[in-house]
Design a protein around this motif. Sequence first.
Motif, short mmCIF file in Angstrom:
data_model
loop_
_atom_site.label_atom_id
_atom_site.label_comp_id
_atom_site.label_asym_id
_atom_site.label_seq_id
_atom_site.Cartn_x
_atom_site.Cartn_y
_atom_site.Cartn_z
N VAL A 105 6.05 33.23 21.97
CA VAL A 105 5.65 31.72 21.58
C VAL A 105 7.78 31.41 21.65
O VAL A 105 8.44 30.52 22.14
N ALA A 106 8.23 32.58 20.49
CA ALA A 106 9.65 31.51 20.35
C ALA A 106 10.80 32.03 21.37
O ALA A 106 11.50 31.19 21.79
N ALA A 107 10.08 33.11 21.52
CA ALA A 107 11.17 33.57 23.00
C ALA A 107 10.89 32.60 24.04
O ALA A 107 12.30 32.25 24.88
N ILE A 108 9.54 32.47 24.36
CA ILE A 108 9.69 31.26 25.79
C ILE A 108 10.16 29.97 25.05
O ILE A 108 11.44 29.50 26.09
N GLY A 109 10.15 29.13 24.33
CA GLY A 109 9.88 28.53 23.48
C GLY A 109 11.95 27.88 23.66
O GLY A 109 12.31 27.05 24.23
N ILE A 110 12.59 29.41 23.33
CA ILE A 110 14.34 28.93 23.10
C ILE A 110 14.55 28.51 24.58
O ILE A 110 15.55 28.54 25.03
N ALA A 111 13.96 29.56 25.48
CA ALA A 111 14.45 29.91 26.87
C ALA A 111 14.12 28.71 27.51
O ALA A 111 14.95 27.97 28.27
N VAL A 112 12.66 27.89 27.37
CA VAL A 112 12.35 27.11 27.42
C VAL A 112 13.60 25.36 27.24
O VAL A 112 13.94 24.50 28.51
N MET A 113 14.31 25.47 25.95
CA MET A 113 14.68 24.39 25.23
C MET A 113 15.68 24.18 26.17
O MET A 113 16.47 23.68 26.28
N ILE A 114 16.33 26.55 26.53
CA ILE A 114 18.06 25.85 27.47
C ILE A 114 17.94 25.42 28.54
O ILE A 114 18.58 24.17 29.34
N LEU A 115 17.09 25.56 29.13
CA LEU A 115 16.45 25.05 30.43
C LEU A 115 16.21 23.44 30.32
O LEU A 115 17.31 23.04 31.01
N MET A 116 14.90 23.16 29.55
CA MET A 116 15.18 21.93 29.18
C MET A 116 16.84 20.58 29.00
O MET A 116 17.24 20.16 29.32
N VAL A 117 17.72 21.63 27.77
CA VAL A 117 18.93 20.57 27.53
C VAL A 117 20.10 20.84 28.81
O VAL A 117 20.35 19.88 29.23
N SER A 118 19.96 21.79 29.51
CA SER A 118 20.62 21.73 31.13
C SER A 118 20.36 21.44 32.34
O SER A 118 21.18 20.36 32.36
N GLN A 119 19.31 21.07 32.03
CA GLN A 119 18.75 20.18 32.93
C GLN A 119 18.47 18.48 32.69
O GLN A 119 19.04 17.86 34.02
N ALA A 120 19.14 18.64 31.11
CA ALA A 120 18.90 17.50 31.28
C ALA A 120 20.24 16.33 31.14
O ALA A 120 21.30 15.76 31.62
N PHE A 121 21.28 18.14 30.90
CA PHE A 121 22.96 17.30 31.34
C PHE A 121 22.76 17.56 32.70
O PHE A 121 24.21 16.68 32.76
N MET A 122 22.34 18.42 33.48
CA MET A 122 22.44 17.85 35.15
C MET A 122 22.81 17.23 35.54
O MET A 122 22.94 15.92 36.06
N ALA A 123 21.20 16.86 35.07
CA ALA A 123 20.65 15.51 35.60
C ALA A 123 22.04 13.97 34.87
O ALA A 123 21.53 13.08 35.96
N GLY A 124 22.41 14.20 33.58
CA GLY A 124 23.46 13.10 33.14
C GLY A 124 24.53 13.50 33.58
O GLY A 124 24.72 11.94 34.02
N PHE A 125 24.53 14.65 34.52
CA PHE A 125 26.38 14.27 35.29
C PHE A 125 26.44 14.15 36.44
O PHE A 125 27.06 13.07 36.87
N THR A 126 25.44 14.28 37.31
CA THR A 126 24.38 14.23 37.94
C THR A 126 24.28 12.43 38.49
O THR A 126 25.39 11.69 38.74
#
Lengths: 255, 385
Positions: free
Chosen positions: B23-44
């Motif tokens: 769960v932690a492995a998936i969670g960390i991957a998803v967390m990175i995904l979520m953060v980078s998505q938020a950056f991407m959206a924010g930057f855009t």
Amino acid sequence: MQQSKSSPDIIKKKRRTSTAGSGKISKKAETSTYPIVQLQNVKRIYTLGENKIYALNGVSFAIKKGDFVTIMGSSGSGKSTLLNMIGCLDLPTSGKVKVNNVDLSKLDDDGLTEIRRNNIGFIFQQFNLIPTLTALENVEIPMIFNGESPVRRRKKALAMLKKADLPLEYADHKPNEMSGGQQQRVAIARALANNPPILLADEPTGNLDTRTGHNIMELLKELNAAGTTVIVVTHDPKLEEYAHTTIRIQDGEII
Amino acid sequence: MRYELFIALRHIKARKRQTILSVAAIGIAVMILMVSQAFMAGFTQELYDKTVNNLPHVVVSPQTGDDYIHLYKNIILRVNNIDGVIASSPHLTGEASFKFKDNTKNAVLKGIIPAQEDAVAHIKKDIVKGNFDELAYSDKSIVIGQKFADDMQLELGDRVEISFPNANPMSLKVIAIYDTGTALDESITYTSLQTAQDFYDTGDVINGISLRLADFNRDREIAQMIKNDGYNAAGWSDTNPEILRTIAIESVSNNITIGFILLIASFGVVSTLNMVVMAKIKEIGILLAMGARKSNIRLIFLIESGLLGLAGALLGTAAGVVLALSIGGYPLPQGVYGLTYIPVLVRTNDVIIIITIVFLLNLIAGIYPAQRAASLDPVEAISTR
Ligand SMILES: Nc1ncnc2c1ncn2[C@@H]1O[C@H](COP(=O)(O)OP(=O)(O)O)[C@@H](O)[C@H]1O
Ligand SMILES: [Mg+2]
């Protein structure tokens, strides 16, 4: 396809008539003439590289409904292989196995599961309880796959544990908190869960001391007296005294 | 389903460490995904706010061969009637030479109707000195950028001389100064439409109409509708292709990274589940002997992978949202891309999509181990130690 879809209905009908019959018999069991298990020239050949192992080499016999049978033979003679065939866990390389008059070779996986579920209760030498589940939950497992409701499941599981003479305070114990004899009683209760007409036991006393083994065999005798066909596989000649019928097997053949 | 769920939950509970790890492995991957998505959206979002939001979304220009749009009131009525156009601003734009004291400079002079131009390009919010609205009623006045003012040493109230070949030279009074922080500040000046028409001596004509759209993504579609009417028109994405290109490059590289991370996380699920299957071979044999169908066994392990995936997805997005929002408030040292804080945008849609995709990906990853478990031979399975 057609075959496998229609077969479960046939089996259920058969089972109903058979349990109705067993109700009338009550205490004093009588062996009927109905052959509940039939084997015709059954062979089971294991191929290991170049070698062929004839675990069963042309076995034929019939077991009558309500009988108490021991299948006697030394280690490696093919007893477990034979029992697994009757229990629909394994299919013969050639020959015919019929359980409750259904030819197993005509069934697919789900068909075999259906027959097993409605006709067979398994008891093993190693007890084979699921270690993470309590005694009660272990007994509920076969009913779970039979679609029984949770409330009925619980009620029936308690009744079965009582029938198998397990003191009630052990119902919520895990297997590793129980003695071998108690574990085997849970396993018997589990085997009885779906009211199968046939109980199959593979060396049921093999891991128990003489006294406990005797008690377990007495329990199987009682269940047989109540109408269940009991088939016990063993290498221990002392168990012969509990049975009505003994089949002897050596090197994959009946002797 | 209930029974399989019951057994699946037992497995998960019985193997706490493996469960936590996967769960932690998936969670960390998803967390990175979520953060980078938020950056991407924010930057855009930031990029759009700084650029597209201040640009006219569509600019209408004269028919091919003409220098001007004559009788422009008609065409303005027509474009205003197009569904999705929320504001329009006619203008007459040209080049002019500016002179103040000894300073000279060439720049764009844009003749506008102030209220309409503001509705399209939000100029008023950038005014730092003076009053933009004065353009409407004070004749011979001009609004300039801060940079332009600095270069020319112009102050509010000063009069700047403008001239151009074939134009009527005049002097305009600086009534307001704007500051957008972009290159526009140096190159664009605003006067009233009337003043521009007098300067260029054109009569009552314009040479462009700026439009603002409710949805700036429809710029090409609406430009095409106007072109079908005989005028020339171009959307912001065609006149400023670099904006779209920046966003596209960022999101492609972003998505590739994320794809790899998710793939790795799903392999984690497969191997965890394979381990569970290996450890449970005997139990599977017992269940089969007790009347379980192969499909029951398959479902047990599919549920397990689904549950692990869902747990990882939920925890990962939760952690990701918290992390993204806390980074989002963090102030930046001055001058980084002209931003004062790290732009972050958490969109409900992104959260839902990420959770759904991760859940599905884990279900798919679970198919192989589940199939393996279901096709075990019951006799062999039950005699495993
Ligand atoms: N999966 C298998 N592969 C190869 N040989 C097997 C397999 N299972 C059983 N055998 C062989 O078949 C013979 C009968 O085995 P089994 O039925 O287990 O005997 P028993 O239960 O009487 O001890 C033995 O010789 C055994 O080695
Ligand atoms: Mg054996």
